[in-house]
Write a protein that holds these residues in place. Structure first.
Motif, PDB file in Angstrom:
ATOM      1  N   LEU A   1       0.829  -1.200   0.000  1.00 59.62           N
ATOM      2  CA  LEU A   1       0.000   0.000   0.000  1.00 59.62           C
ATOM      3  C   LEU A   1       0.868   1.257   0.000  1.00 59.62           C
ATOM      4  CD1 LEU A   1      -2.739  -1.169   2.534  1.00 59.62           C
ATOM      5  CD2 LEU A   1      -2.987  -0.944   0.057  1.00 59.62           C
ATOM      6  N   GLU A   2       1.948   1.218   0.759  1.00 58.07           N
ATOM      7  CA  GLU A   2       2.853   2.374   0.777  1.00 58.07           C
ATOM      8  C   GLU A   2       3.489   2.580  -0.595  1.00 58.07           C
ATOM      9  OE1 GLU A   2       6.799   4.007   3.200  1.00 58.07           O
ATOM     10  OE2 GLU A   2       5.950   2.030   3.649  1.00 58.07           O
ATOM     11  N   ALA A   3       3.912   1.487  -1.224  1.00 54.40           N
ATOM     12  CA  ALA A   3       4.538   1.599  -2.543  1.00 54.40           C
ATOM     13  C   ALA A   3       3.550   2.103  -3.594  1.00 54.40           C
ATOM     14  CB  ALA A   3       5.108   0.242  -2.954  1.00 54.40           C
ATOM     15  N   TRP A   4       2.279   1.778  -3.426  1.00 54.91           N
ATOM     16  CA  TRP A   4       1.254   2.186  -4.390  1.00 54.91           C
ATOM     17  C   TRP A   4       0.620   3.535  -4.037  1.00 54.91           C
ATOM     18  CZ3 TRP A   4      -1.030  -3.382  -3.995  1.00 54.91           C
ATOM     19  CH2 TRP A   4      -0.278  -4.242  -4.804  1.00 54.91           C
ATOM     20  N   GLY A   5       1.113   4.190  -2.985  1.00 52.28           N
ATOM     21  CA  GLY A   5       0.580   5.485  -2.599  1.00 52.28           C
ATOM     22  C   GLY A   5      -0.807   5.435  -2.004  1.00 52.28           C
ATOM     23  N   LEU A   6      -1.146   4.314  -1.352  1.00 52.26           N
ATOM     24  CA  LEU A   6      -2.453   4.138  -0.735  1.00 52.26           C
ATOM     25  C   LEU A   6      -2.304   4.150   0.786  1.00 52.26           C
ATOM     26  CD1 LEU A   6      -3.862   1.324  -3.052  1.00 52.26           C
ATOM     27  CD2 LEU A   6      -4.390   3.767  -3.122  1.00 52.26           C
ATOM     28  N   PRO A   7      -3.365   4.532   1.506  1.00 57.38           N
ATOM     29  CA  PRO A   7      -3.263   4.603   2.967  1.00 57.38           C
ATOM     30  C   PRO A   7      -3.117   3.226   3.590  1.00 57.38           C
ATOM     31  CG  PRO A   7      -5.529   5.007   2.250  1.00 57.38           C
ATOM     32  CD  PRO A   7      -4.681   4.995   1.020  1.00 57.38           C
ATOM     33  N   PRO A   8      -2.429   3.143   4.722  1.00 58.44           N
ATOM     34  CA  PRO A   8      -2.270   1.852   5.396  1.00 58.44           C
ATOM     35  C   PRO A   8      -3.589   1.388   6.000  1.00 58.44           C
ATOM     36  CG  PRO A   8      -1.448   3.616   6.786  1.00 58.44           C
ATOM     37  CD  PRO A   8      -1.806   4.251   5.465  1.00 58.44           C
ATOM     38  N   ILE A   9      -3.642   0.107   6.344  1.00 61.71           N
ATOM     39  CA  ILE A   9      -4.834  -0.455   6.977  1.00 61.71           C
ATOM     40  C   ILE A   9      -4.443  -1.061   8.316  1.00 61.71           C
ATOM     41  CG2 ILE A   9      -5.974  -0.940   4.775  1.00 61.71           C
ATOM     42  CD1 ILE A   9      -5.222  -3.936   5.302  1.00 61.71           C
ATOM     43  N   ARG A  10      -5.428  -1.145   9.194  1.00 60.50           N
ATOM     44  CA  ARG A  10      -5.250  -1.845  10.468  1.00 60.50           C
ATOM     45  C   ARG A  10      -5.901  -3.213  10.445  1.00 60.50           C
ATOM     46  NH1 ARG A  10      -8.312   2.052  14.130  1.00 60.50           N
ATOM     47  NH2 ARG A  10      -9.484   2.191  12.170  1.00 60.50           N
ATOM     48  N   ARG A  11      -6.939  -3.373   9.630  1.00 63.01           N
ATOM     49  CA  ARG A  11      -7.689  -4.635   9.557  1.00 63.01           C
ATOM     50  C   ARG A  11      -8.194  -4.807   8.129  1.00 63.01           C
ATOM     51  NH1 ARG A  11     -11.139  -1.292  13.297  1.00 63.01           N
ATOM     52  NH2 ARG A  11     -12.597  -0.204  11.919  1.00 63.01           N
ATOM     53  N   ALA A  12      -8.540  -6.046   7.794  1.00 58.99           N
ATOM     54  CA  ALA A  12      -8.893  -6.374   6.413  1.00 58.99           C
ATOM     55  C   ALA A  12     -10.171  -5.683   5.964  1.00 58.99           C
ATOM     56  CB  ALA A  12      -9.032  -7.889   6.266  1.00 58.99           C
ATOM     57  N   GLU A  13     -11.088  -5.386   6.885  1.00 59.57           N
ATOM     58  CA  GLU A  13     -12.337  -4.739   6.481  1.00 59.57           C
ATOM     59  C   GLU A  13     -12.095  -3.400   5.783  1.00 59.57           C
ATOM     60  OE1 GLU A  13     -13.443  -7.559   9.766  1.00 59.57           O
ATOM     61  OE2 GLU A  13     -11.814  -6.144   9.362  1.00 59.57           O
ATOM     62  N   GLU A  14     -10.998  -2.745   6.105  1.00 59.27           N
ATOM     63  CA  GLU A  14     -10.706  -1.466   5.467  1.00 59.27           C
ATOM     64  C   GLU A  14     -10.396  -1.624   3.981  1.00 59.27           C
ATOM     65  OE1 GLU A  14      -7.839   0.787   7.793  1.00 59.27           O
ATOM     66  OE2 GLU A  14      -8.593  -0.188   9.605  1.00 59.27           O
ATOM     67  N   LEU A  15     -10.091  -2.849   3.550  1.00 64.27           N
ATOM     68  CA  LEU A  15      -9.898  -3.116   2.128  1.00 64.27           C
ATOM     69  C   LEU A  15     -11.216  -3.086   1.359  1.00 64.27           C
ATOM     70  CD1 LEU A  15      -7.378  -6.077   2.475  1.00 64.27           C
ATOM     71  CD2 LEU A  15      -6.829  -3.760   1.705  1.00 64.27           C
ATOM     72  N   LEU A  16     -12.338  -3.067   2.056  1.00 60.37           N
ATOM     73  CA  LEU A  16     -13.650  -3.041   1.407  1.00 60.37           C
ATOM     74  C   LEU A  16     -14.178  -1.623   1.251  1.00 60.37           C
ATOM     75  CD1 LEU A  16     -15.408  -6.086   3.137  1.00 60.37           C
ATOM     76  CD2 LEU A  16     -13.952  -6.030   1.093  1.00 60.37           C
TER      77      LEU A  16
END
Length: 339
Positions: free
Chosen positions: A188-203
């Protein structure tokens, strides 16, 4: 050229709910002139193709991954055959979608990268204007990398802002959720996207559609980009048309409808149906059992009060039945609400 939408339903869990909801939305968009296709593999791909939609199958995992999976499956089958491995549990407890990360094989950054790149190749092939995901953990990432808007079909229990998969009680003591941050954070860092704490944030997405009503899927008020849309169920005239054998059901006796739904792969065949037979023995109930993938001719003979049918018109049967016994899946739940 018309607008195109590419659907990413989750398909590795065995059930049909994710795929069925996407099909229902695809029908609605098709009525409005959209062209739809699906990124899908597994047992439900043929059903989507039969409904008239192109299916773009993701490539197979690399040979070493496939070899490890096949060896593991072979060892388990051999151990079962030798009687040295107990039967698998009836169900597994998931406290959150971090467990789905493991189930879907996203166990290293390299695997995640490969799957994202494969999905991007399919996106470039179909050239959609919109991506729609249903509990597919990579749809949001693929959409952001392809600079496409993302709509997520999402149940309230896995909403990225307020997830609670086990909502009726606290998770069992000692149940440790996998830490997915080391898998996704570097990418996510390499792609310029915000980090996540849990998988639900991927939705996350530009619009989150809750395929239910607040009474069944409650959420905190005021959540941004979130809309209730009611039942996402396909239009199927067969489902509301009583089968001819309905006339054999005696009006004076109660009817129980039993169905295992799209997740029939999780049912252990004859033992399940024998348990149903034993539960209704000596009762006045008339029991109709939808056997799904199991051929009734290959199952133990049922008692006179039990009727086995491979396919049952669900909504018509629920409307006729006095009680419903099912697996808790989305499609049957919505059919019961509609009845």
């Amino acid at each position: 050229m018309g607008r195109r939408v590419l659907f990413f339903p989750s398909f590795r869990g065995g059930g049909f709910g994710h795929v069925g909801r996407c099909l229902a939305l695809a029908e609605a968009l098709q009525d409005r002139g959209w062209e739809a296709a699906f990124v899908l593999d597994g047992p439900h791909a043929a059903r989507v193709e039969a409904a008239g939609y192109p299916v773009l199958r993701p490539p197979l995992p690399p040979a070493p991954d496939r070899l490890v999976a096949l060896l593991g499956k072979g060892v388990r089958l051999l151990a079962r055959w030798l009687g040295r491995l107990p039967p698998p549990p009836a169900y597994l407890v998931f406290s959150d979608l971090n467990f789905q990360v493991l189930r879907d094989g996203l166990v290293t950054p390299a695997r995640v990268r490969r799957q994202v790149e494969a999905a991007l190749a399919l996106v470039h092939r179909f050239r959609p204007h919109l991506l729609v995901g249903d509990t597919h953990l990579l749809t949001f990432i693929v959409g952001r990398r392809a600079d496409l808007p993302v709509v997520q079909i999402i149940k309230s229990v896995v909403h990225p802002v307020a997830p609670r998969l086990i909502w009726w009680r606290e998770p069992p003591a000692g149940l440790l959720s996998p830490d997915v941050r080391p898998i996704f954070s570097p990418l996510l860092e390499a792609w310029g996207l915000p980090p996540i704490r849990r998988a639900e944030e991927l939705l996350d997405g530009d619009l989150l559609l809750v395929p239910s009503i607040p009474e069944l899927d409650p959420l905190p008020p005021g959540l941004e980009r979130t809309r209730y849309v009611g039942a996402l169920v396909r239009r199927d005239p067969r489902a509301v048309t009583p089968a001819p054998w309905f006339e054999t059901l005696t009006p004076q006796r109660p009817v129980v409808y039993v169905t295992v739904g799209g997740g029939a792969d999780l049912v252990d065949g004859p033992p399940f149906f024998e348990a149903v037979y034993g539960a209704v023995a000596g009762t006045a109930w008339q029991v109709v059992v939808a056997t799904g993938r199991f051929d009734p001719r290959r199952l133990p003979s049922p008692p006179p009060s039990v009727r086995l049918e491979r396919w049952v018109p669900g909504r018509a049967m629920i409307a006729r039945a006095d009680a419903l016994l099912f697996h808790g899946g989305y499609g049957t739940t919505m059919e019961a609400v509609a009845a």
